[in-house]
Scaffold this motif. Structure first.
Motif, PDB file in Angstrom:
ATOM      1  N   LYS A 168       6.649  13.576  -2.396  1.00 61.56           N
ATOM      2  CA  LYS A 168       5.740  13.106  -1.359  1.00 61.56           C
ATOM      3  C   LYS A 168       6.510  12.574  -0.151  1.00 61.56           C
ATOM      4  O   LYS A 168       6.039  12.655   0.976  1.00 61.56           O
ATOM      5  CB  LYS A 168       4.838  11.997  -1.915  1.00 61.56           C
ATOM      6  CG  LYS A 168       3.888  12.450  -3.004  1.00 61.56           C
ATOM      7  CD  LYS A 168       3.041  11.277  -3.493  1.00 61.56           C
ATOM      8  CE  LYS A 168       2.084  11.717  -4.588  1.00 61.56           C
ATOM      9  NZ  LYS A 168       1.281  10.570  -5.094  1.00 61.56           N
ATOM     10  N   LYS A 169       7.684  12.019  -0.390  1.00 62.14           N
ATOM     11  CA  LYS A 169       8.468  11.440   0.700  1.00 62.14           C
ATOM     12  C   LYS A 169       9.938  11.410   0.307  1.00 62.14           C
ATOM     13  O   LYS A 169      10.278  11.409  -0.886  1.00 62.14           O
ATOM     14  CB  LYS A 169       7.984  10.021   1.009  1.00 62.14           C
ATOM     15  CG  LYS A 169       8.030   9.068  -0.183  1.00 62.14           C
ATOM     16  CD  LYS A 169       7.482   7.697   0.154  1.00 62.14           C
ATOM     17  CE  LYS A 169       5.999   7.734   0.414  1.00 62.14           C
ATOM     18  NZ  LYS A 169       5.431   6.390   0.673  1.00 62.14           N
ATOM     19  N   VAL A 170      10.822  11.432   1.315  1.00 64.98           N
ATOM     20  CA  VAL A 170      12.257  11.328   1.065  1.00 64.98           C
ATOM     21  C   VAL A 170      12.865  10.375   2.083  1.00 64.98           C
ATOM     22  O   VAL A 170      12.400  10.292   3.230  1.00 64.98           O
ATOM     23  CB  VAL A 170      12.969  12.703   1.167  1.00 64.98           C
ATOM     24  CG1 VAL A 170      12.514  13.634   0.065  1.00 64.98           C
ATOM     25  CG2 VAL A 170      12.741  13.340   2.520  1.00 64.98           C
ATOM     26  N   GLY A 192       0.803  -1.215   0.000  1.00 66.28           N
ATOM     27  CA  GLY A 192       0.000   0.000   0.000  1.00 66.28           C
ATOM     28  C   GLY A 192       0.837   1.265   0.000  1.00 66.28           C
ATOM     29  O   GLY A 192       0.498   2.247   0.664  1.00 66.28           O
ATOM     30  N   ILE A 193       1.941   1.261  -0.760  1.00 67.77           N
ATOM     31  CA  ILE A 193       2.833   2.416  -0.825  1.00 67.77           C
ATOM     32  C   ILE A 193       2.924   2.896  -2.274  1.00 67.77           C
ATOM     33  O   ILE A 193       2.509   2.192  -3.206  1.00 67.77           O
ATOM     34  CB  ILE A 193       4.247   2.085  -0.291  1.00 67.77           C
ATOM     35  CG1 ILE A 193       4.864   0.914  -1.084  1.00 67.77           C
ATOM     36  CG2 ILE A 193       4.201   1.757   1.191  1.00 67.77           C
ATOM     37  CD1 ILE A 193       6.272   0.550  -0.665  1.00 67.77           C
ATOM     38  N   SER A 194       3.445   4.073  -2.452  1.00 70.26           N
ATOM     39  CA  SER A 194       3.551   4.645  -3.798  1.00 70.26           C
ATOM     40  C   SER A 194       4.985   4.789  -4.266  1.00 70.26           C
ATOM     41  O   SER A 194       5.231   5.286  -5.373  1.00 70.26           O
ATOM     42  CB  SER A 194       2.875   6.019  -3.839  1.00 70.26           C
ATOM     43  OG  SER A 194       3.494   6.900  -2.904  1.00 70.26           O
ATOM     44  N   GLY A 195       5.949   4.408  -3.447  1.00 75.99           N
ATOM     45  CA  GLY A 195       7.351   4.506  -3.819  1.00 75.99           C
ATOM     46  C   GLY A 195       8.225   3.907  -2.742  1.00 75.99           C
ATOM     47  O   GLY A 195       7.790   3.729  -1.601  1.00 75.99           O
ATOM     48  N   LEU A 253      12.463   4.746  -6.460  1.00 76.23           N
ATOM     49  CA  LEU A 253      11.487   4.501  -7.508  1.00 76.23           C
ATOM     50  C   LEU A 253      10.092   4.827  -6.994  1.00 76.23           C
ATOM     51  O   LEU A 253       9.695   4.360  -5.917  1.00 76.23           O
ATOM     52  CB  LEU A 253      11.536   3.036  -7.954  1.00 76.23           C
ATOM     53  CG  LEU A 253      10.571   2.660  -9.088  1.00 76.23           C
ATOM     54  CD1 LEU A 253      11.034   3.276 -10.405  1.00 76.23           C
ATOM     55  CD2 LEU A 253      10.445   1.141  -9.224  1.00 76.23           C
ATOM     56  N   SER A 254       9.338   5.605  -7.755  1.00 81.89           N
ATOM     57  CA  SER A 254       7.963   5.943  -7.388  1.00 81.89           C
ATOM     58  C   SER A 254       7.018   5.494  -8.489  1.00 81.89           C
ATOM     59  O   SER A 254       7.448   5.211  -9.629  1.00 81.89           O
ATOM     60  CB  SER A 254       7.823   7.442  -7.163  1.00 81.89           C
ATOM     61  OG  SER A 254       7.966   8.145  -8.391  1.00 81.89           O
ATOM     62  N   ASP A 255       5.733   5.433  -8.164  1.00 82.19           N
ATOM     63  CA  ASP A 255       4.756   5.066  -9.182  1.00 82.19           C
ATOM     64  C   ASP A 255       4.695   6.125 -10.279  1.00 82.19           C
ATOM     65  O   ASP A 255       4.347   5.841 -11.422  1.00 82.19           O
ATOM     66  CB  ASP A 255       3.383   4.851  -8.562  1.00 82.19           C
ATOM     67  CG  ASP A 255       2.923   6.024  -7.695  1.00 82.19           C
ATOM     68  OD1 ASP A 255       3.602   7.078  -7.708  1.00 82.19           O
ATOM     69  OD2 ASP A 255       1.909   5.874  -6.993  1.00 82.19           O
ATOM     70  N   GLY A 256       5.062   7.369  -9.934  1.00 78.29           N
ATOM     71  CA  GLY A 256       5.130   8.417 -10.952  1.00 78.29           C
ATOM     72  C   GLY A 256       6.212   8.132 -11.984  1.00 78.29           C
ATOM     73  O   GLY A 256       6.024   8.398 -13.177  1.00 78.29           O
ATOM     74  N   ASP A 257       7.376   7.583 -11.542  1.00 78.41           N
ATOM     75  CA  ASP A 257       8.434   7.209 -12.481  1.00 78.41           C
ATOM     76  C   ASP A 257       7.929   6.155 -13.462  1.00 78.41           C
ATOM     77  O   ASP A 257       8.219   6.215 -14.666  1.00 78.41           O
ATOM     78  CB  ASP A 257       9.649   6.680 -11.725  1.00 78.41           C
ATOM     79  CG  ASP A 257      10.277   7.714 -10.813  1.00 78.41           C
ATOM     80  OD1 ASP A 257      10.306   8.891 -11.204  1.00 78.41           O
ATOM     81  OD2 ASP A 257      10.737   7.334  -9.717  1.00 78.41           O
ATOM     82  N   VAL A 258       7.183   5.192 -12.937  1.00 80.97           N
ATOM     83  CA  VAL A 258       6.656   4.118 -13.784  1.00 80.97           C
ATOM     84  C   VAL A 258       5.619   4.668 -14.758  1.00 80.97           C
ATOM     85  O   VAL A 258       5.609   4.335 -15.947  1.00 80.97           O
ATOM     86  CB  VAL A 258       6.044   2.996 -12.923  1.00 80.97           C
ATOM     87  CG1 VAL A 258       5.481   1.892 -13.814  1.00 80.97           C
ATOM     88  CG2 VAL A 258       7.074   2.436 -11.960  1.00 80.97           C
ATOM     89  N   MET A 259       4.748   5.554 -14.268  1.00 82.82           N
ATOM     90  CA  MET A 259       3.707   6.108 -15.130  1.00 82.82           C
ATOM     91  C   MET A 259       4.305   6.928 -16.268  1.00 82.82           C
ATOM     92  O   MET A 259       3.824   6.877 -17.410  1.00 82.82           O
ATOM     93  CB  MET A 259       2.742   6.957 -14.306  1.00 82.82           C
ATOM     94  CG  MET A 259       1.570   7.496 -15.101  1.00 82.82           C
ATOM     95  SD  MET A 259       0.261   8.161 -14.037  1.00 82.82           S
ATOM     96  CE  MET A 259      -0.350   6.648 -13.295  1.00 82.82           C
TER      97      MET A 259
END
Length: 628
Positions: free
Chosen positions: A582-584, A493-496, A510-516
């Motif tokens: 969103k997070k670091v 349940g995480i986004s990166g 790696l984030s879901d934005g990178d994949v998108m």
């Protein structure tokens, strides 16, 4: 905009030493001595220093783009006047017009860079600016030496005018207003006091080496009194020309002093080395310039690297070691000056000037990062003023010592080479002493940090990143595929997530934005969630099959932005806001393994919970008297 600011810093400092290699032909053309010709540099730096405080008023009064264009136009006019000068006096007027532009453009450019640079990359930005300010005066000697091989010295003025015109056009296209505009007041009395003060002190330094005792005493006293009156006036007027509040911060004061000592080294050696090589060794201007070239190029490369190191580790070791390397290797240069090998001379100077990259930029960052946003613009003005003062003092002292010792030894029947060698070594002794002082200041700054460390440690844990980090870090390994990473995202349940090497050290994020972004570029139809809901079809199958063959590091961000576990929550908010992340990942000191993640949502929860507790306490406190 940072590139334009860096180019402005380069060009302004470039012209400060552009004529140094041409001192010999200028002296021959106008029939003047070294103490007179050096005013082309000293007078330039003096006027620039006087106009730096004025830049603060102009920066906040006029839109950035027309202001920069107007300042650069003044520098172009000065170049044309200097190129057409029939006498030394007219040449000096042209140089002083250029100096007006330098005094204004240097702090304006630095303020622009500070305004647009992300907070977590402040050290890198200042490293770039420091590299440009170091490259400018150094590369000027190389290029001017090359041009003087085939061209008269007037060509240098035309060349600088052309470069300035190119930057003027770029500024008109790229820049936008970044300052909060108002109507700040320009205090004329303060301007006159600082002009008389700096002019008197610097003239006294120059006159001291020419044997004019009366002029030295009178100008020195007048200059010191004027500076004292200037300082008093800034403290008592409503709109000071140069706000001195940053000096109440001891870290800022030490940082400024260290910066000035590093710059004094650069300016002193940049003017003395060409004079010595041409006068004592009889080298051509091109040879004198090429002797400095290797160190100059390496310093430019090292500036941003030193800035990154400061961002990660601070300047506890790099700044004092930089000063130490400056002292050691310039001593070796002084010894090698008596030898016939110019190659050895140049090679020993490389590490000496390279060490300034670990002093000037980091010291500027150390000074400016200690200020709050309210005093930061005033700190920039102070740093820029100190830059010009360091150049004035370095140039005046070095040429004064060089000229005085050379003349004294010529009078004692020494050979011309031996006399100039003594003069050169006297100037070397000057920069060695200032470098040793720099070591003491750097160690003092380190001790100050250690003294304050327990106080910082006593702060409530709720004020640091440690209070909001998520310690259960779900990581990806560097050998996984992107499809496996997406499976982890879905299960957890995480986004990166951070990507780590086999030893646990951070490799990327790696984030879901990178994949998108990858999918939208390579499989456009699969990027739409509606396609999947309505009719997945073969497009999504192909996309997922593709992701099963793509390594996570191919899409992951390699240059990962991190934050230390002991950093303040305010710093975390600034990083997340400036970078729009969103997070670091959170690191603990020099340990390369992430110890947690700090996210926007965690900080939001902390803020909301604190607010609700405060409201509950207020409500409870209000109800208690009523119950009684």
């Amino acid at each position: 905009m940072i590139a334009v600011s860096a180019a402005a810093a380069f060009l302004a400092t470039f012209n400060e030493t552009f004529l140094n290699v041409a001192f010999t032909p200028i002296m021959q053309d106008f029939g003047i001595d070294v103490n007179t010709v050096q005013w082309l540099t000293t007078g330039y730096l003096l006027v620039a220093a006087v106009f730096v405080p004025v830049s603060v008023v102009l920066y906040h009064r006029f839109p950035t783009r027309p202001l920069v264009v107007a300042v650069l136009a003044i520098m172009v006019v000065g170049s044309v006047v200097g190129a057409l000068a029939p006498t030394f006096g007219v040449l000096l007027i042209g140089r002083l017009l250029q100096a007006v532009g330098t005094g204004l453009i240097t702090p304006i450019g630095m303020n622009i860079a500070l305004a647009v640079a992300p907070r977590e990359k402040l050290g890198l930005t200042m490293g770039i600016m420091a590299a440009m300010t170091t490259l400018g005066p150094s590369l000027a000697i190389v290029l001017s030496g090359a041009m003087l091989t085939t061209q008269p010295w007037t060509t240098l003025m035309w060349a600088f005018g052309a470069l300035t015109l190119v930057l003027l056009v770029a500024s008109a296209i790229i820049l936008r207003t970044v300052a909060d505009l108002g109507r700040p007041v320009f205090d004329i009395a303060s301007f006159l006091l600082v002009a008389v003060g700096l002019g008197g002190v610097l003239y006294a330094v120059t006159a001291a080496f020419s044997g004019s005792l009366v002029y030295t005493l009178v100008s020195g006293v007048v200059g010191l009194v004027a500076l004292w009156l200037f300082i008093r006036r800034q403290k008592h007027i409503e709109h000071p020309l140069l706000n001195l509040r940053p000096f109440s911060n001891s870290a800022f004061t030490v940082g400024v002093l260290m910066t000035m000592l590093g710059l004094l080294f650069v300016f002193a050696m940049n003017v003395i080395i060409p004079l010595f090589l041409q006068g004592a060794h009889g080298t051509a201007p091109m040879v004198a310039s090429l002797t400095l070239a290797p160190g100059i190029l390496l310093t430019v490369v090292m500036g941003p690297i030193a800035g990154r190191l400061f961002d990660r580790h601070g300047g506890r070791w790099s700044i004092p070691l930089g000063f130490l390397a400056m002292a050691v290797f310039v001593t070796c240069v002084g010894v090698a000056a008596g030898q016939t090998s110019i190659v050895l001379f140049g090679l020993l100077y490389v590490p000496a000037v390279l060490a300034t990259a670990f002093v000037i930029g980091p010291s500027q960052t150390f000074a400016l990062s200690s200020l709050n946003p309210e005093t930061s613009p005033h700190g920039v003005a102070v740093v820029s003023t100190s830059f010009q003062i360091a150049g004035c003092v370095g140039t005046s002292l070095a040429t004064g010592i060089y000229g005085a010792l050379t003349a004294a030894n010529l009078g004692s029947s020494a050979s011309d080479f031996d006399a100039q060698l003594v003069g050169f070594r006297g100037a070397v002794a000057l920069v060695v002493v200032t470098s040793l002082i720099g070591i003491v200041l750097a160690i003092a700054a380190t001790r100050r940090g250690r003294v304050e460390q327990p106080a910082e440690a006593s702060l409530s844990a709720a004020t640091t990143v440690a209070s909001v980090l998520e310690p259960d870090v779900y990581t990806l390994t560097s050998d996984q595929t992107v499809l496996e990473a997406l499976r982890t995202f879905a299960e957890r349940g995480i986004s990166g997530a951070p990507v780590v090497h086999a030893d646990g050290s951070l490799a990327g994020f790696l984030s879901d934005g990178d994949v998108m972004r990858y999918l939208s570029a390579n499989h456009p139809s699969s990027a739409s969630i509606y396609t999947y809901l309505v009719d997945a079809g073969e497009d999504v199958d192909r996309a997922m099959t593709d992701l099963a063959d793509v390594n996570v590091l191919r899409l992951a961000t390699r240059d990962v932005i991190t934050i230390d576990v002991n950093a303040s929550i305010a710093d975390a908010v600034a990083i997340l806001s400036d970078t729009r992340l969103k997070k670091v990942p959170v690191l603990d000191g020099d340990n390369p393994r992430p110890v947690g993640i700090v996210s926007r949502s965690a900080i939001n929860r902390l803020v909301i919970a604190g607010y609700l507790r405060e409201r509950e306490d207020i409500t409870t406190a209000t109800k208690v008297p009523a119950a009684v």
